[in-house]
Design a protein around this motif. Sequence first.
Motif, PDB file in Angstrom:
ATOM      1  N   ASN A 145      42.010  36.949  39.284  1.00  0.00           N
ATOM      2  CA  ASN A 145      41.178  36.396  40.380  1.00  0.00           C
ATOM      3  C   ASN A 145      42.125  36.231  41.496  1.00  0.00           C
ATOM      4  OD1 ASN A 145      41.299  33.407  40.723  1.00  0.00           O
ATOM      5  ND2 ASN A 145      41.254  33.707  38.532  1.00  0.00           N
ATOM      6  N   ALA A 146      41.623  36.173  42.745  1.00  0.00           N
ATOM      7  CA  ALA A 146      42.190  35.671  43.924  1.00  0.00           C
ATOM      8  C   ALA A 146      41.225  34.938  44.697  1.00  0.00           C
ATOM      9  CB  ALA A 146      42.798  36.762  44.878  1.00  0.00           C
ATOM     10  N   HIS A 147      41.656  33.601  45.377  1.00  0.00           N
ATOM     11  CA  HIS A 147      40.793  32.790  46.051  1.00  0.00           C
ATOM     12  C   HIS A 147      41.233  32.578  47.459  1.00  0.00           C
ATOM     13  CE1 HIS A 147      38.478  28.862  46.415  1.00  0.00           C
ATOM     14  NE2 HIS A 147      38.099  29.474  47.149  1.00  0.00           N
ATOM     15  N   ARG A 148      40.195  32.776  48.580  1.00  0.00           N
ATOM     16  CA  ARG A 148      40.615  32.750  49.852  1.00  0.00           C
ATOM     17  C   ARG A 148      39.291  31.625  50.353  1.00  0.00           C
ATOM     18  NH1 ARG A 148      45.483  34.991  51.553  1.00  0.00           N
ATOM     19  NH2 ARG A 148      44.909  34.703  53.610  1.00  0.00           N
ATOM     20  N   VAL A 149      40.008  30.620  51.315  1.00  0.00           N
ATOM     21  CA  VAL A 149      38.987  29.927  52.000  1.00  0.00           C
ATOM     22  C   VAL A 149      39.057  29.986  53.381  1.00  0.00           C
ATOM     23  CG1 VAL A 149      38.529  27.491  52.275  1.00  0.00           C
ATOM     24  CG2 VAL A 149      39.095  28.177  49.862  1.00  0.00           C
ATOM     25  N   TYR A 158      37.811  37.384  44.941  1.00  0.00           N
ATOM     26  CA  TYR A 158      38.241  38.944  44.489  1.00  0.00           C
ATOM     27  C   TYR A 158      38.462  38.649  42.813  1.00  0.00           C
ATOM     28  CZ  TYR A 158      40.988  42.975  43.613  1.00  0.00           C
ATOM     29  OH  TYR A 158      41.258  44.145  43.354  1.00  0.00           O
ATOM     30  N   LEU A 159      37.646  39.248  42.226  1.00  0.00           N
ATOM     31  CA  LEU A 159      37.846  39.613  40.667  1.00  0.00           C
ATOM     32  C   LEU A 159      37.954  40.728  40.287  1.00  0.00           C
ATOM     33  CD1 LEU A 159      34.339  37.556  40.049  1.00  0.00           C
ATOM     34  CD2 LEU A 159      36.828  36.628  40.206  1.00  0.00           C
ATOM     35  N   CYS A 160      39.043  41.135  39.448  1.00  0.00           N
ATOM     36  CA  CYS A 160      39.287  42.342  39.026  1.00  0.00           C
ATOM     37  C   CYS A 160      39.510  42.384  37.507  1.00  0.00           C
ATOM     38  CB  CYS A 160      40.724  42.886  39.903  1.00  0.00           C
ATOM     39  SG  CYS A 160      41.160  44.506  39.049  1.00  0.00           S
ATOM     40  N   ASN A 161      39.090  43.243  36.639  1.00  0.00           N
ATOM     41  CA  ASN A 161      39.203  43.506  35.480  1.00  0.00           C
ATOM     42  C   ASN A 161      40.531  44.387  35.358  1.00  0.00           C
ATOM     43  OD1 ASN A 161      39.282  43.639  32.285  1.00  0.00           O
ATOM     44  ND2 ASN A 161      37.626  45.065  32.551  1.00  0.00           N
ATOM     45  N   GLY A 162      41.895  43.637  35.238  1.00  0.00           N
ATOM     46  CA  GLY A 162      43.034  44.328  35.255  1.00  0.00           C
ATOM     47  C   GLY A 162      43.934  44.043  34.267  1.00  0.00           C
ATOM     48  N   LYS A 163      45.170  44.227  34.597  1.00  0.00           N
ATOM     49  CA  LYS A 163      46.129  44.083  33.603  1.00  0.00           C
ATOM     50  C   LYS A 163      47.638  43.493  34.404  1.00  0.00           C
ATOM     51  CE  LYS A 163      47.312  49.075  33.430  1.00  0.00           C
ATOM     52  NZ  LYS A 163      47.447  50.095  32.716  1.00  0.00           N
TER      53      LYS A 163
END
Length: 1010
Positions: free
Chosen positions: A708-712, A720-725
């Motif tokens: 995840n990444a969070h922006r305010v 932003y969510l990603c099923n990643g590695k």
Amino acid sequence: MHESLSQGRGTRRRTVLAAGLVAGATVALGSAPSPAAAAATAAPATPPATDAALDADWFARPARAVRPKFRWWWPDGLVDPDEVAREIDQMADAGFGGAEIAAVHHSISDTSVLDTARHGWGSKPWREGVEAALRRAARRGLTIDLTIGPSWPAAVPGVTPQDDAAAKELAYGKASLAGGATYDGPVPAPVHAAPSGVTEQRLVAVQAARVNTANSTRKETGLDADSVTDLTDRVSGGSLTWTAPADGDWVVLSYWQRGSAQQPEGGPHSSPAAYVVDHFSAAGTAAITRYWEDNLLTREVKQLLKAAGGAFFEDSIELETKGLQWTPDLPKAFEEHTGRALAPYLPAIVLDNSNQVFAFEAELTRQIRHDFWETVSILFNRHHIAALRDWAHGLGMQLRSQPYGLQTDSIASAALLDIPEGESLGFKNLDDYRCLAGGRDMAGHPVLSCEAGAYAGTAYSTTWDRILRTMGGAYAAGVNQTVLHGFSYATVPGVSWPGFAAFSPYNGAPGYGESWGPRQPTWRHAEDVSGYLGRVHRVLQSGTARADVAVFRQTGYSATGIGASWFTSTGVPLGWSHQFLSSPLLDLPSATVRGGRLAPDGPAYKALFLESDFFYGSTPTLALADARKLLQFAKAGLATVVYGAFDAALTPGVPAAGETAELQGVLDELLALPNVRRVSDKTLVGDALAALGVIPDVVHGTSSTLLNAHRVTADADFYYLCNGKHAENVKPPVARIDHEVTLRRTHGGTTVPYVLDAWSGKAVRLGQYGDDGDSVTLRVALEPGETLIVALAKPGSFGDRHGDRPHAVTTDADQALFTGDGGLVVRAAAAGTFTTRLSQGRTVVSEIAAVPDPVTPAAWTLEVEDWQPGDRATSTRTVAHTLSLDALLPWSQITELSDVGGIGRYRTTVTLPDTWQGDTGAMLELGQVSDTCRVSVNGTPMDPVDRVHPVLDVGPWLRRGTNTIEVEVAVPLINRLRVADPAVFGTTTRQAYGLVGPVRLVPYGQATVA
């Protein structure tokens, strides 16, 4: 000469570098390479995304400034201005935002093709090409970046290895001597002869040292530090006479300063030849800026840069030498920094082909090397990064750079840069990006760039699918700009179809990265990909980044793959986010604590994590000034977790008298605070955070591959969510996830969740979620590599006129969602009675009648445009094939298509029953499809297809009776090139491209509930 190894320290790195980080001031950094550098040092007024009102276009139509860019490979100045302008149009028409002009021609083995005197880098044709690019870019709204020199590392024509501005090395020579024996002869010559082109070398010092095998390591010869004796004054006429003491064996060491004679990668590029400049001195930077001002920055170029210039760019700092990277002022800088002379420490510092040669006692060796590279870091960031940045600002440009490759503090460099950049090729995992992200966010810069897609040996076989999977995780780690590797200029004499490619052939085989552009069949769909990437960038460049934890890194390297204890392996899979900070960042204006948050107006870290230094044997070290700063933060309320034996910490460098004891006193005070926890087992870090009341912004109750990444922003929280590695080669492979996720609000309960589809540009309010006021809980189901963007925004954002409608809290239907007209419906793939509880407290029972069974089309017609070499290297002819297929197979398994690259149009018909109702729809599942595709249903083009999870809702376009579905698929050229150019591509495995499926039409029924 013997010298005490414990003298007082001089000016601290944090003091010097912080001055530059805070103000970017040329005076503070002591570097003024040109009058332009004295201009305003703030970044030029070309920021990326601003936090404008969240209307319908905010997300759907991202501006050029946030769209992906290309690394644009030119054969130096062998370019035609008309072709240059045409290629700008090609990029613009495909939805990209700019390009970086870079001289790369590894594929050209016939050097006579490239006449550097007539059309080398910086020549008149090169300048005319640059002017053409800038002129057309200004017209089309693109920006153009320029490499700071012909290639990498930074170099300019006219510098010779003997010049003050040229890159330097310190070479060493040695002679072994038994105790009591006499050395009588020429000073030991360097163990490596001077590089070609080096005609001068200067003897810096001669020393003797006693061998001490107790200090030896597997690769290093142990020496006694107290025995180091200066013999320089004994040298006469290039010879030395000296008798060793009788106690033990000795070595006589000589140190020679000379040019490294390194030239930029892939040359020659220019006439006269370019040599790499000294990256640690004002002279090196002055050579760069002087060349530009005297030769390249014509009045017209300056004007065009103001209209379409983006940034000057420098690739990773790959200074190659068989000795030690050096600059003449290093001894002086070291003494100013530490209060001690450098000479007695040289044996523990010299390098032989990047390997250490000698060692003192282990702790002292660690401290010496730390102090040396810390000094180098100061010089690099002061004289190179900051000075070039200030000069660029004077021209209205920014500085984008990959500030790694040396043993320097790249985290601090990232804070100095306008745009720090990482790379998918050289970075080993996501923590490498998180290092640069920490510098960027603490300094308040908006962009972290990535050189993307430089895969080895993949020319003409790279898929957009692979690019997207690579970038999915990088975006979660802080990246928010993609510079694709790359776009090759069309042609040069003697190249083969489909045109000039910067890296292919590479040593006779397919090279690095891809040559994107109209030569590629997938370019037909490139606008879909650029739109997706631009929307992701739009979100991730908005507002400020948030991260849960600041990991304090003793040594600020990146591109190492070294992560953080517990967080990398355990914390991230539980939802935690972290970034890395280094010492100079602690003195930035943002480095304050308010409300328990570090940098409250920026990343707003909830906690600080301190652990031992991975780069120096996991030793628990901390500089005294840094310890005082961490104590100050903790006293102001910052939760702090300390892992390791910091109750017996050491200084990272050689301590001054009493410094270790003073450090321990500060740490004792720190560890005694109630909001500080010390753990001796890394598995207990999570428990320590919980005990301190610290929870992540993203929470899921199970360990997951969700990143995840969070922006305010002022209006919203973006997740932003990603099923990643964590890394490209992680095992086992990432699997599908399906679980609940809780997202924290920063704007209170006045916001509602929207799903932002980066492929279509549509923003739709989420139909089902839990809301406890402080956070929103939703179900997240993602295939490997798939992404999801959720915005917690005010009702009515993104053009939504139904933001005040009730949502579903629970339902036993397959899903609840808002439709285009704002109605809330439930959907199910099977008939039944379904109960839905609404947010207003009301319960609705819905009946969904019979739902047709899934349909798998039985037959397809496939029309193929087979791309083949034309009558010129840049022309392509197409051959048509029409096939009837009873089953979907990859082209490699279809005889007529096994060596084909191009575009295929699959067409099938599906008959739906007369019972098909308006409340019935269907999802079209494409299954396996490679590479890019577009879908139309009954002649109507659908939204762009998610390349990672190719499933589309086609319900509104279906009808009773016969329906026509068409899937247009574009595949790479590699299978055709295997037979068209077997000398280069013939050994490549035939690739399984095309629509493979299984393709299914999966009906659903739906019912309105609110």
